[in-house]
Design an enzyme around this catalytic site. Structure first.
Site, mmCIF file in Angstrom:
data_model
loop_
_atom_site.group_PDB
_atom_site.id
_atom_site.type_symbol
_atom_site.label_atom_id
_atom_site.label_comp_id
_atom_site.label_asym_id
_atom_site.label_seq_id
_atom_site.Cartn_x
_atom_site.Cartn_y
_atom_site.Cartn_z
ATOM 1 N N CYS A 1 6.975 -2.980 -6.527
ATOM 2 C CA CYS A 1 7.988 -3.356 -7.452
ATOM 3 C C CYS A 1 8.173 -4.967 -7.323
ATOM 4 O O CYS A 1 7.449 -5.461 -6.386
ATOM 5 C CB CYS A 1 9.273 -2.639 -7.368
ATOM 6 S SG CYS A 1 9.146 -0.838 -7.682
ATOM 7 N N GLY B 1 -10.110 -1.675 2.228
ATOM 8 C CA GLY B 1 -10.477 -1.667 3.570
ATOM 9 C C GLY B 1 -9.743 -3.016 4.297
ATOM 10 O O GLY B 1 -10.251 -3.189 5.560
ATOM 11 N N ASP C 1 10.880 8.019 -2.869
ATOM 12 C CA ASP C 1 11.016 7.626 -1.547
ATOM 13 C C ASP C 1 12.384 6.493 -1.489
ATOM 14 O O ASP C 1 12.914 6.265 -0.259
ATOM 15 C CB ASP C 1 9.716 6.818 -1.037
ATOM 16 C CG ASP C 1 9.249 5.865 -1.663
ATOM 17 O OD1 ASP C 1 9.595 5.897 -3.064
ATOM 18 O OD2 ASP C 1 8.306 5.316 -1.455
#
Length: 615
Positions: A2, A381, A106
Site C-alpha cells: 500500500c 530472488g 495482518d
C-alpha cells in the site's frame, strides 16, 4: 502492499479546518495511488491525519485502512504498508488475551499487538513493513520500518509538524514542505548515488526511517530507537549442519511468503536465486492444485548483440528454458526495446522521486507494469548475493581490500565531465570515503577474529546496509509504480542473522561463490543451473540504445537553461558522448558503465527540472 501518509502536530487542531486538512490528506493519497488503487481512506483527529492507498492482497473484503479501534476508552489507528508472514503465531496469544478480531488481515494483528505488548512488539514481526500507529491515550505517533528496509518510510519535521509518507512525493503535498536541495544533496547524488546514506532523504529537511528502526513522536519531540541490527557471533555448527539449517530457512521463508488471497507469481531470470524461489513456489502452488505464473526479462535483439564479459558471461535465456523443462509453470517471456528503455528514464525517476539505476530501473519498471496485468504479488530472488557472497568484491582481492565502497571502485568516472570548480567544492571522494568510514566504525565485530575474517565480515555488513538497500529501493518503487507487490524471501531476517555469522570458507566452499546456498538447495535444480556462474540482472547491448541516449544527452548539453548546465563542463561532456562508453570498469555495481552514466545525468536533469531544483 500500500501507500501510507499523514501528519501530526500537537500545537494545532486539525478539526477546526476539517475540509482543508481532508483535502491535504486526499492529495497525499492521490500522490501514492499507484501503490494501491483498490481502496482509499483517511483518518482525521485533533492532532493527527492519516491517509491510505490500498492494494488488496489479504482479507480483500475486511482489510480497509486506516484501521481504528477503541479499547478501554482509548482510540488507536493504524496505516500500514507491507506483509506480515508469521500471523499464524501472533494471532493465538492475542485471542487468548481477549482480543476479538473483526478481520483476517495482518493490519489488525499489528494494531492489537501494539496495544497488548507496547512498542516492543516489533521484534515479534516477521515480514516487510512500514507503518504509523496513532495512540490517542499517549498522544503519540509511532513509526516503524522493517529490518531490511524493504518497505520505505520518509518523514520530515517542519514547524512542529511531523509529515510522513511511503514516498517523498507524498510529503510535498503538505504546505509546510517544498522540494529543495543543497550541496549535501548533490554530494549524495554524485558521490554515493544511486545508493543513499541510510536515513538520508536527499531533499532538504527530509529523512527516512532507517531499516530496523522505530520512532515515537510526542509533545516532547521525537525519540528514535534501533530495535534490530546484525550482531557478530561465533558460528559453531558444522558445514553439514549449516547446510541443513539454511535449507530449512529458505524453504520455510518461501512457504511463508506464499501467503496471499490473490495469485502469486515469480520472476525467473535463469539464475540460481530466482530458480530456487521458483522451484519452491511452484511446489507450493502444486500442493494447492494450481500452476505458478513465472516471468523472465530480456531486451530486444540481445540474441544478436549480446557481448560476453567478466561480469555477465552468458545470456539467461537458455537457463530459463532449462528451468522450465523441470518446473512446469505458466511462463511469459517479456522483452523491452531501446526506445521504451530511454523513454522510461523519466518515469523511473518519477517512481523513485530521485535519479536511480538508469536503464536498470527503467527496464524493471517496464517489466513490472506488464507483470502487474496478470498478478498482484511476485516473489523475487533479490538479496541472495549480498547475504551469501555472490559478488566479485567478496572474493576478488582488488575489490575486497579496497578502502571504500567496492561497488564504486573508480570514483573518477563519476567526475569525467563535472564542472571543475563544483567538483572541488563538492569533494566527492572525501564525502564517499567519510560515509564508508562511518559504517566501518559502527560495524559489528567479533573479539579475536582474524583480520581477513573481520574484513570480510565488514564487507558483508557494508553490502547489506548499502548495496542491498539500493536494490530493495529499486524493487519497491519499480513494482509499486504499477501496483505490484514484490516479496524478497532471501531478505528474511532469520536468514540474514544466521548467514552473516557463517565463516567465509563455508560460503565459498571449494572456491565456488554461494556454495552454501547451492548445497542447501541442491535437490531443487538441474545440475547445469545449480553450478551456473553468477550473472547479474540483464542489460541491453543494442547499439541503438547508446545512440538514443547520446542524442538525448547532447540536447540537454546544448540547452543553456538545462538544470544540470551549472553542474557540467560542456566541452568535456561532448567529448565523453563521442568516446567509447564502456570505460572498462562499471562506476556502480556490475552493470553501470558509460551509457548508464549518460542515462544517470539525463535522470538528474529531469529530476531537477520536475521539482524546480537548483543550488
Amino acid at each position: 502492499m500500500c501507500g501510507i501518509s499523514g501528519f501530526c502536530n500537537f500545537n494545532q487542531n486539525y478539526l477546526q479546518a476539517t475540509p482543508h486538512w481532508e483535502s491535504i490528506l486526499s492529495n497525499m493519497h492521490k500522490s501514492l495511488s499507484h501503490r494501491g488503487e483498490d481502496g482509499y481512506g483517511t483518518y482525521l483527529r485533533e492532532h493527527v491525519g492519516l491517509a491510505h492507498a490500498r492494494l488488496s492482497i489479504r482479507d480483500i473484503a475486511g482489510g480497509a485502512q486506516p484501521m481504528s479501534c477503541t479499547l478501554g476508552g482509548n482510540e488507536y489507528a493504524i496505516v500500514y504498508n507491507g506483509e506480515i508472514y508469521n500471523t499464524d503465531t501472533l494471532r493465538p496469544p492475542l485471542e487468548k488475551a481477549g482480543y476479538h478480531f473483526q478481520t483476517s488481515s495482518d493490519t489488525e494483528i499489528i494494531l492489537y499487538a501494539y496495544i497488548h505488548y507496547g512498542t516492543s512488539f516489533v521484534s515479534l514481526l516477521n515480514g516487510i513493513f512500514s507503518f504509523a500507529i496513532w495512540d490517542a491515550s499517549l498522544e503519540s505517533l509511532f513509526l516503524c520500518r522493517d529490518r531490511a528496509g524493504t518497505k520505505p518510510l520518509f518523514y520530515s519535521i517542519k514547524e512542529d509538524t511531523l509529515i510522513f509518507g511511503s514516498e517523498p512525493k507524498a510529503l510535498f503535498c503538505h504546505p509546510a514542505l517544498t522540494p529543495k536541495i543543497n550541496l549535501e544533496s548533490l554530494r549524495e547524488v554524485l558521490a554515493i548515488g544511486p545508493a543513499r546514506t541510510p536515513g538520508c532523504g536527499i531533499f532538504c529537511d527530509m529523512q527516512e526511517v532507517r531499516p530496523g528502526y522505530c520512532m515515537t513522536f510526542t509533545r516532547e519531540g521525537i525519540l528514535e530507537l534501533m530495535y534490530w541490527d546484525l550482531k557478530a557471533k561465533e558460528h559453531t555448527d558444522s558445514y553439514s549442519q549449516t547446510v541443513d539449517y539454511v535449507s530449512f530457512l529458505v524453504r520455510d521463508t518461501v512457504r511463508r511468503q506464499m501467503v496471499s488471497d490473490v495469485p502469486v507469481c515469480t520472476f525467473l531470470s535463469g539464475g540460481l536465486d530466482s530458480s530456487i524461489v521458483t522451484a519452491l513456489a511452484a511446489a507450493c502452488q502444486k500442493e494447492k492444485g494450481e500452476t505458478l505464473n513465472t516471468f523472465s526479462f530480456d531486451f530486444t535483439d540481445n540474441d544478436i548483440y549480446f557481448q560476453s564479459n567478466s561480469f555477465q558471461p552468458e545470456r539467461d535465456d537458455p537457463y530459463v528454458r532449462l528451468m522450465l523443462s523441470q518446473c512446469q509453470t505458466n511462463h511469459t517471456y517479456l522483452e523491452c526495446d531501446p526506445t521504451a528503455l530511454v523513454d522510461l528514464l523519466s518515469a523511473s525517476t518519477d517512481a523513485k522521486d530521485l535519479p536511480g539505476m538508469a536503464d536498470v530501473d527503467a527496464s524493471l519498471l517496464y517489466f513490472c507494469a506488464l507483470v502487474a496485468k496478470k498478478n498482484k504479488v511476485a516473489l523475487t530472488g533479490e538479496c541472495a548475493d549480498e547475504i551469501f557472497g555472490g559478488y566479485p568484491w567478496f572474493y576478488r582481492e582488488e575489490f575486497l581490500s579496497r578502502d571504500g565502497f567496492p561497488w564504486s571502485a573508480d570514483l573518477s568516472v563519476r567526475t569525467l565531465f563535472l564542472d571543475a570548480s563544483l567538483n572541488r567544492e563538492l569533494s566527492l571522494l572525501e564525502y564517499s570515503h567519510a560515509r564508508y568510514l562511518d559504517t566501518l566504525k559502527n560495524a559489528p565485530k567479533l573479539d579475536g577474529e582474524a583480520s581477513d575474517d573481520a574484513r570480510r565480515r565488514f564487507v558483508f555488513y557494508l553490502n547489506i546496509k548499502w548495496f542491498m538497500q539500493t536494490l530493495l529501493d529499486r524493487m519497491d518503487r519499480t513494482s509499486m509504480y504499477s501496483g505490484l507487490e514484490a516479496r524478497v524471501p532471501f531478505a528474511d531476517h532469520r536468514i540474514m542473522e544466521y548467514v552473516f555469522n557463517v565463516p567465509w570458507e563455508m560460503k565459498y566452499q571449494n572456491g565456488v561463490e554461494k556454495a552454501l546456498l547451492r548445497d542447501a538447495c541442491a535437490d531443487l535444480l538441474p545440475q547445469e543451473l545449480l553450478t551456473r556462474k553468477k550473472s547479474p540482472y540483464p542489460k541491453t547491448y543494442h547499439p541503438g540504445y547508446e545512440a538514443l541516449l547520446a542524442d538525448r544527452f547532447l540536447k540537454i548539453i546544448e540547452d543553456s537553461n538545462a538544470p544540470i548546465a551549472p553542474l557540467i563542463d560542456k566541452t568535456l561532456a561532448r567529448k565523453f558522448v563521442f568516446s567509447h562508453k564502456e570505460l572498462g570498469k562499471p562506476w556502480f555495481g556490475q552493470l553501470m558503465a558509460g551509457p548508464q552514466l549518460m542515462a544517470y545525468f539525463i535522470q538528474i536533469n529531469y529530476w531537477m527540472e520536475k521539482y524546480h531544483l537548483s543550488i
